[in-house]
Write a protein that holds these residues in place. Structure first.
Motif, PDB file in Angstrom:
ATOM      1  N   GLY A  86     -14.133   6.560  -8.837  1.00  0.00           N
ATOM      2  CA  GLY A  86     -12.696   6.321  -8.673  1.00  0.00           C
ATOM      3  C   GLY A  86     -12.008   7.537  -8.097  1.00  0.00           C
ATOM      4  O   GLY A  86     -12.648   8.485  -7.613  1.00  0.00           O
ATOM      5  N   VAL A  87     -10.683   7.518  -8.174  1.00  0.00           N
ATOM      6  CA  VAL A  87      -9.842   8.574  -7.603  1.00  0.00           C
ATOM      7  C   VAL A  87      -9.543   9.627  -8.667  1.00  0.00           C
ATOM      8  O   VAL A  87      -9.161   9.300  -9.793  1.00  0.00           O
ATOM      9  CB  VAL A  87      -8.522   7.971  -7.062  1.00  0.00           C
ATOM     10  N   ASP A  88      -9.719  10.892  -8.284  1.00  0.00           N
ATOM     11  CA  ASP A  88      -9.460  11.995  -9.212  1.00  0.00           C
ATOM     12  C   ASP A  88      -8.021  12.504  -9.132  1.00  0.00           C
ATOM     13  O   ASP A  88      -7.456  12.938 -10.135  1.00  0.00           O
ATOM     14  CB  ASP A  88     -10.418  13.157  -8.930  1.00  0.00           C
ATOM     15  N   ILE A  89      -7.443  12.495  -7.918  1.00  0.00           N
ATOM     16  CA  ILE A  89      -6.078  12.992  -7.731  1.00  0.00           C
ATOM     17  C   ILE A  89      -5.316  12.007  -6.852  1.00  0.00           C
ATOM     18  O   ILE A  89      -5.759  11.667  -5.751  1.00  0.00           O
ATOM     19  CB  ILE A  89      -6.064  14.395  -7.085  1.00  0.00           C
ATOM     20  N   LEU A  90      -4.172  11.542  -7.348  1.00  0.00           N
ATOM     21  CA  LEU A  90      -3.276  10.690  -6.572  1.00  0.00           C
ATOM     22  C   LEU A  90      -2.112  11.547  -6.094  1.00  0.00           C
ATOM     23  O   LEU A  90      -1.362  12.098  -6.895  1.00  0.00           O
ATOM     24  CB  LEU A  90      -2.762   9.529  -7.430  1.00  0.00           C
ATOM     25  N   TYR A  91      -1.945  11.630  -4.768  1.00  0.00           N
ATOM     26  CA  TYR A  91      -0.842  12.377  -4.159  1.00  0.00           C
ATOM     27  C   TYR A  91       0.182  11.357  -3.692  1.00  0.00           C
ATOM     28  O   TYR A  91      -0.069  10.591  -2.762  1.00  0.00           O
ATOM     29  CB  TYR A  91      -1.371  13.212  -2.979  1.00  0.00           C
ATOM     30  N   ASP A  92       1.366  11.356  -4.338  1.00  0.00           N
ATOM     31  CA  ASP A  92       2.292  10.243  -4.147  1.00  0.00           C
ATOM     32  C   ASP A  92       3.694  10.686  -3.735  1.00  0.00           C
ATOM     33  O   ASP A  92       4.525  11.013  -4.587  1.00  0.00           O
ATOM     34  CB  ASP A  92       2.371   9.418  -5.435  1.00  0.00           C
ATOM     35  N   PRO A  93       4.000  10.658  -2.422  1.00  0.00           N
ATOM     36  CA  PRO A  93       5.367  10.902  -1.960  1.00  0.00           C
ATOM     37  C   PRO A  93       6.138   9.604  -1.706  1.00  0.00           C
ATOM     38  O   PRO A  93       7.218   9.635  -1.124  1.00  0.00           O
ATOM     39  CB  PRO A  93       5.134  11.655  -0.650  1.00  0.00           C
ATOM     40  N   VAL A  94       5.574   8.459  -2.113  1.00  0.00           N
ATOM     41  CA  VAL A  94       6.115   7.153  -1.731  1.00  0.00           C
ATOM     42  C   VAL A  94       6.792   6.439  -2.899  1.00  0.00           C
ATOM     43  O   VAL A  94       7.933   6.001  -2.815  1.00  0.00           O
ATOM     44  CB  VAL A  94       5.007   6.253  -1.144  1.00  0.00           C
ATOM     45  N   GLY A  95       6.083   6.288  -4.016  1.00  0.00           N
ATOM     46  CA  GLY A  95       6.627   5.570  -5.156  1.00  0.00           C
ATOM     47  C   GLY A  95       6.570   4.065  -4.969  1.00  0.00           C
ATOM     48  O   GLY A  95       5.876   3.539  -4.106  1.00  0.00           O
ATOM     49  N   GLY A  96       7.308   3.352  -5.816  1.00  0.00           N
ATOM     50  CA  GLY A  96       7.410   1.909  -5.690  1.00  0.00           C
ATOM     51  C   GLY A  96       6.125   1.165  -5.999  1.00  0.00           C
ATOM     52  O   GLY A  96       5.273   1.601  -6.793  1.00  0.00           O
ATOM     53  N   LYS A  97       5.991   0.021  -5.349  1.00  0.00           N
ATOM     54  CA  LYS A  97       4.861  -0.878  -5.576  1.00  0.00           C
ATOM     55  C   LYS A  97       3.529  -0.204  -5.276  1.00  0.00           C
ATOM     56  O   LYS A  97       2.514  -0.464  -5.949  1.00  0.00           O
ATOM     57  CB  LYS A  97       5.025  -2.123  -4.702  1.00  0.00           C
ATOM     58  N   LEU A  98       3.511   0.673  -4.290  1.00  0.00           N
ATOM     59  CA  LEU A  98       2.265   1.322  -3.889  1.00  0.00           C
ATOM     60  C   LEU A  98       1.700   2.197  -5.004  1.00  0.00           C
ATOM     61  O   LEU A  98       0.488   2.275  -5.202  1.00  0.00           O
ATOM     62  CB  LEU A  98       2.505   2.158  -2.625  1.00  0.00           C
ATOM     63  N   THR A  99       2.584   2.842  -5.745  1.00  0.00           N
ATOM     64  CA  THR A  99       2.126   3.639  -6.891  1.00  0.00           C
ATOM     65  C   THR A  99       1.446   2.749  -7.920  1.00  0.00           C
ATOM     66  O   THR A  99       0.360   3.069  -8.430  1.00  0.00           O
ATOM     67  CB  THR A  99       3.314   4.364  -7.546  1.00  0.00           C
ATOM     68  N   LYS A 100       2.079   1.628  -8.227  1.00  0.00           N
ATOM     69  CA  LYS A 100       1.534   0.717  -9.230  1.00  0.00           C
ATOM     70  C   LYS A 100       0.138   0.242  -8.844  1.00  0.00           C
ATOM     71  O   LYS A 100      -0.775   0.200  -9.689  1.00  0.00           O
ATOM     72  CB  LYS A 100       2.471  -0.478  -9.397  1.00  0.00           C
ATOM     73  N   GLU A 101      -0.047  -0.116  -7.569  1.00  0.00           N
ATOM     74  CA  GLU A 101      -1.368  -0.558  -7.114  1.00  0.00           C
ATOM     75  C   GLU A 101      -2.390   0.567  -7.199  1.00  0.00           C
ATOM     76  O   GLU A 101      -3.551   0.348  -7.573  1.00  0.00           O
ATOM     77  CB  GLU A 101      -1.274  -1.069  -5.674  1.00  0.00           C
ATOM     78  N   SER A 102      -1.972   1.782  -6.889  1.00  0.00           N
ATOM     79  CA  SER A 102      -2.897   2.921  -6.859  1.00  0.00           C
ATOM     80  C   SER A 102      -3.392   3.298  -8.243  1.00  0.00           C
ATOM     81  O   SER A 102      -4.514   3.825  -8.388  1.00  0.00           O
ATOM     82  CB  SER A 102      -2.213   4.124  -6.204  1.00  0.00           C
ATOM     83  N   LEU A 103      -2.593   3.063  -9.275  1.00  0.00           N
ATOM     84  CA  LEU A 103      -2.993   3.429 -10.634  1.00  0.00           C
ATOM     85  C   LEU A 103      -4.279   2.724 -11.051  1.00  0.00           C
ATOM     86  O   LEU A 103      -5.044   3.257 -11.867  1.00  0.00           O
ATOM     87  CB  LEU A 103      -1.873   3.094 -11.623  1.00  0.00           C
ATOM     88  N   ARG A 104      -4.547   1.550 -10.482  1.00  0.00           N
ATOM     89  CA  ARG A 104      -5.751   0.800 -10.838  1.00  0.00           C
ATOM     90  C   ARG A 104      -7.029   1.472 -10.325  1.00  0.00           C
ATOM     91  O   ARG A 104      -8.127   1.105 -10.731  1.00  0.00           O
ATOM     92  CB  ARG A 104      -5.663  -0.602 -10.261  1.00  0.00           C
ATOM     93  N   LEU A 105      -6.851   2.449  -9.443  1.00  0.00           N
ATOM     94  CA  LEU A 105      -8.011   3.084  -8.807  1.00  0.00           C
ATOM     95  C   LEU A 105      -8.367   4.424  -9.437  1.00  0.00           C
ATOM     96  O   LEU A 105      -9.366   5.036  -9.064  1.00  0.00           O
ATOM     97  CB  LEU A 105      -7.727   3.297  -7.308  1.00  0.00           C
ATOM     98  N   LEU A 106      -7.565   4.868 -10.410  1.00  0.00           N
ATOM     99  CA  LEU A 106      -7.732   6.219 -10.943  1.00  0.00           C
ATOM    100  C   LEU A 106      -8.866   6.317 -11.953  1.00  0.00           C
ATOM    101  O   LEU A 106      -9.060   5.435 -12.789  1.00  0.00           O
ATOM    102  CB  LEU A 106      -6.433   6.702 -11.593  1.00  0.00           C
ATOM    103  N   ASN A 107      -9.583   7.418 -11.882  1.00  0.00           N
ATOM    104  CA  ASN A 107     -10.606   7.750 -12.866  1.00  0.00           C
ATOM    105  C   ASN A 107      -9.978   8.098 -14.210  1.00  0.00           C
ATOM    106  O   ASN A 107      -8.789   8.437 -14.296  1.00  0.00           O
ATOM    107  CB  ASN A 107     -11.404   8.978 -12.390  1.00  0.00           C
ATOM    108  N   TRP A 108     -10.775   8.066 -15.245  1.00  0.00           N
ATOM    109  CA  TRP A 108     -10.390   8.662 -16.513  1.00  0.00           C
ATOM    110  C   TRP A 108     -10.215  10.169 -16.267  1.00  0.00           C
ATOM    111  O   TRP A 108     -11.015  10.787 -15.579  1.00  0.00           O
ATOM    112  CB  TRP A 108     -11.463   8.423 -17.575  1.00  0.00           C
ATOM    113  N   GLY A 109      -9.151  10.732 -16.809  1.00  0.00           N
ATOM    114  CA  GLY A 109      -8.899  12.160 -16.617  1.00  0.00           C
ATOM    115  C   GLY A 109      -8.293  12.488 -15.258  1.00  0.00           C
ATOM    116  O   GLY A 109      -8.245  13.667 -14.880  1.00  0.00           O
ATOM    117  N   ALA A 110      -7.814  11.482 -14.540  1.00  0.00           N
ATOM    118  CA  ALA A 110      -7.242  11.714 -13.211  1.00  0.00           C
ATOM    119  C   ALA A 110      -5.900  12.443 -13.311  1.00  0.00           C
ATOM    120  O   ALA A 110      -5.273  12.508 -14.381  1.00  0.00           O
ATOM    121  CB  ALA A 110      -7.066  10.390 -12.475  1.00  0.00           C
ATOM    122  N   GLN A 111      -5.467  12.974 -12.166  1.00  0.00           N
ATOM    123  CA  GLN A 111      -4.176  13.652 -12.080  1.00  0.00           C
ATOM    124  C   GLN A 111      -3.293  12.926 -11.075  1.00  0.00           C
ATOM    125  O   GLN A 111      -3.760  12.508 -10.018  1.00  0.00           O
ATOM    126  CB  GLN A 111      -4.358  15.107 -11.672  1.00  0.00           C
TER     127      GLN A 111
END
Length: 349
Positions: free
Chosen positions: A222-247
């Motif tokens: 999965g994803v270790d670091i999510l870099y998010d300058p966008v917010g909104g719906k895209l953030t919500k979708e991206s959370l499903r891809l995060l590893n345990w212990g992600a940032q």
């Protein structure tokens, strides 16, 4: 001297001086600032970056508000024109860059020597103007806060914007696997050309399936670091891809919607959520961060490790066109405002 003055809050895509009530005016006889202290430096400005935050300031929507009227400010570059008697870091003729809240959209600016960075020989002066804010934001958030290192998976939203392109390049320099999200084939091609390992085109549907397929092909969890300058719906979708212990790096809300990150899921999955605001980071959170980050970024630029992609270049009186490019999301990379001596392309002054 010429200076771009915000006299009223309002729509920055309205041409300057197009009506008595237009927010922006190009002053032709603005006073040249005098040296204000023994350690102050006067810079002849060559280029400014037009950022999303610049637009919000004119609209009156930015969190920090300057009293009207004010000369717009951003990250900029230029050549030292005069120095105070106690200045030790610079001399007349040195090429420099810096960032300021106000006063840089003018032919001359006066700042303390501690607010400037020397631009190495061989670096393009317009490119150097784009570094302090967007690239500084990405550098400090990824390296100082998230401690990005080789082998991690970095997901960058809004990857074709100023901070997004910076994050993609810094991720690759640090040895990360970089997944970039943008909209449109031209942006996809650019992101691939600067080394993104996987690029998702939002015009082609949901990001989750595409990224999961890529992760599976690389045998990554999965994803270790999510870099998010966008917010909104895209953030919500991206959370499903995060590893345990992600940032999660909260950089901004270009979508106009502040996302909700469920605290119960962050707790269970041991996520760390970093808010990052460059405006006071150097002064309050980590003194010296700006100097350290810009110095390394300029060295990477000089070595050719990173490039600054400029999609639009305008003169001061055309600033409304630059704001329109930002608002309509037509900008791929940076929108620059340059003075006449740089518009010819001779930017290695």
């Amino acid at each position: 001297m010429e200076a771009l003055v915000c006299r009223n809050l309002g729509d920055p895509t309205i041409p300057p001086d197009s009506s008595p009530g237009s927010p922006l005016t190009v002053s032709k006889a603005h006073p040249i600032p005098a040296l204000s202290s023994p350690t102050s430096v006067r810079v002849r400005v060559g280029a400014n970056t037009l950022n999303f935050a610049t637009m919000l300031k004119v609209e009156g929507k930015y969190q920090e508000k300057a009293p009207l009227p004010f000369v717009l400010g951003s990250d900029y570059s230029g050549v030292v024109e005069s120095v105070g008697v106690d200045v030790t870091k610079f001399k007349v003729g040195d090429r420099v860059c810096g960032v300021t809240d106000v006063d840089s959209f003018a032919q001359f600016i006066v700042v303390d020597q501690t607010k400037l960075h020397r631009v190495p020989d061989g670096c393009d002066l317009v490119a150097a103007a784009a570094l302090p804010l967007a690239y500084g934001t990405s550098y400090s958030s990824l390296i100082h806060r998230a401690q990005l290192h080789s082998g991690q998976v970095l997901l960058v939203l809004g990857a074709a914007g100023g901070v997004g392109l910076a994050a993609v390049q810094i991720g690759k320099i640090r040895g990360a696997t970089v997944i970039a999200v943008a909209r449109g084939i031209e942006k996809v091609h650019l992101l691939k050309s600067i080394g993104a390992d996987h690029v998702v085109d939002l015009n082609k549907g949901n990001i989750t399936a595409s990224i999961k397929e890529f992760l599976k092909s690389r045998k990554l969890k999965g994803v270790d670091i999510l870099y998010d300058p966008v917010g909104g719906k895209l953030t919500k979708e991206s959370l499903r891809l995060l590893n345990w212990g992600a940032q999660i790096l909260v950089i901004g809300f270009a979508s106009g919607e502040v996302p909700i990150i469920p605290a119960n899921i962050a707790l269970v999955k041991n996520w760390t959520i970093h808010g990052f605001y460059w405006g006071n980071y150097n002064d309050v959170v980590r003194p010296g961060a700006q100097e350290d980050s810009v110095k390394e970024l300029l060295s990477w630029l000089a070595e050719g490790l990173l490039t600054v992609h400029t999609s639009h270049v305008y003169g001061l009186s055309e600033v409304n066109l630059g704001f329109a490019a930002l608002r309509e999301r037509n900008a791929i990379g940076k929108v620059m405002i340059v003075f006449d001596d740089l518009q010819t392309g001779h930017s290695k002054l």
